[in-house]
Design an enzyme around this catalytic site. Structure first.
Site, PDB file in Angstrom:
ATOM      1  CB  CYS A   4       4.568  50.850  36.458  1.00  0.00           C
ATOM      2  SG  CYS A   4       2.877  51.114  35.916  1.00  0.00           S
ATOM      3  CG  HIS A  38       5.615  49.116  32.368  1.00  0.00           C
ATOM      4  ND1 HIS A  38       5.660  48.211  33.407  1.00  0.00           N
ATOM      5  CD2 HIS A  38       4.429  49.745  32.468  1.00  0.00           C
ATOM      6  CE1 HIS A  38       4.547  48.276  34.108  1.00  0.00           C
ATOM      7  NE2 HIS A  38       3.774  49.201  33.563  1.00  0.00           N
ATOM      8  CD  GLU A  86       8.615  46.401  33.108  1.00  0.00           C
ATOM      9  OE1 GLU A  86       9.140  47.527  33.220  1.00  0.00           O
ATOM     10  OE2 GLU A  86       7.402  46.187  33.244  1.00  0.00           O
TER      11      GLU A  86
HETATM   12  N1  LIG Z   1      -2.225  48.924  38.218  1.00  0.00           N
HETATM   13  C1  LIG Z   1      -1.310  49.763  38.887  1.00  0.00           C
HETATM   14  C2  LIG Z   1      -0.116  50.106  38.054  1.00  0.00           C
HETATM   15  C3  LIG Z   1      -0.405  50.454  36.689  1.00  0.00           C
HETATM   16  C4  LIG Z   1      -1.590  51.290  36.530  1.00  0.00           C
HETATM   17  O1  LIG Z   1      -1.644  52.383  37.060  1.00  0.00           O
HETATM   18  O2  LIG Z   1      -2.478  50.859  35.820  1.00  0.00           O
END
Ligand SMILES: NCCCC(=O)O
Length: 246
Positions: free
Chosen positions: A113, A216, A218
């Site tokens: 992520c 994600h 995890e």
């Molecule tokens: N906050 C950075 C990682 C996740 C997102 O893009 O929201």
């Protein structure tokens, strides 16, 4: 020997109203559990001076880059858009130093992520500061369903590490409001959502083991064999790589 995998950590400043002046260094437990179940020894690197990154990277076999704050647009030459959320420039700077050291020392990296996003930025790539800025976006990338639930499909390049693991399609969860805009030149995209976002990358060359995923795993390890399977496959790759070095 179990491989040792370093995770650059984060700082929590408000974990309890009673201890407001007691910052906590941490990483979300799902990353720890995913790696431990896969047979690795995870360790957390505290946010540190950039010059210390080489020592931290030298002390481990591989690196995992965790999720967290938005990457500061100052790291890729943009001013903050109104939709930018919380950032930590000291975390960004230390992680970029860790990423460059891992590349120089040729240590495997799994980037998840935010980890995928900052790895891209470390090598000259850029981000959409908010997915609403993406032309033709039509999927929910910040899912309304619970984190252990797969939310959308991805299409995967057959000729890739992820393609070997999952085949041509997989279902993933989705919790990101930033996304890759320009991909760094040392990376190749290997998975996409149906609206065209890059959902995963790997290194272009054969010398570096780099896997970045926008979802994600995890958060799904208790509910999805495929999610724990990503940690299992990464740790096996690290173990095989380590055995080849010895
Ligand atoms: N906050 C950075 C990682 C996740 C997102 O893009 O929201």
């Amino acid at each position: 020997m179990k491989p040792v995998i370093g995770i650059p950590g984060n700082i929590l400043t408000n974990f309890s109203p009673r201890y407001t002046s007691l910052p906590i260094t941490y990483t979300p437990h799902g990353f720890i559990e995913g790696l431990q179940t896969a047979g690795a020894l995870p360790v957390v690197f505290p946010i540190s001076k950039e010059e210390d990154a080489k020592h931290y990277v030298k002390s481990v076999d591989a690196v995992l880059l965790a999720g967290g704050q938005d990457v500061s647009p100052l790291t890729y030459g943009e001013e903050p858009h109104i939709k930018l959320q919380d950032t930590s420039l000291i975390r960004d700077q230390f992680e970029i130093a860790v990423i460059k050291e891992a590349w120089t020392q040729n240590k495997p990296v799994l980037a998840i992520c935010r980890g995928l996003q900052i790895f891209n930025v470390a090598f000259g790539g850029t981000l959409y500061q908010d997915v609403s800025l993406i032309p033709d976006l039509n999927l929910q990338h910040v899912q309304e369903s619970t984190p252990e639930t797969a939310a959308h499909s991805i299409t995967i390049e057959n000729d890739s590490w992820l393609g070997q693991l999952y085949g041509a399609k997989a279902l993933v969860n989705s919790y990101h409001h930033q996304a890759i805009k320009q991909l760094a030149t040392n990376l190749r995209p290997v998975a996409w959502s149906n609206d065209g976002l890059i959902e995963a990358f790997e290194s272009k060359d054969d010398q570096h083991i780099t896997v970045g995923v926008q979802w994600h795993p995890e958060l799904m390890i208790h509910n999805s064999e495929a999610a724990q399977g990503l940690f299992n496959a990464y740790v096996k790759t690290v173990r095989d790589w380590k055995n080849n070095q010895d």
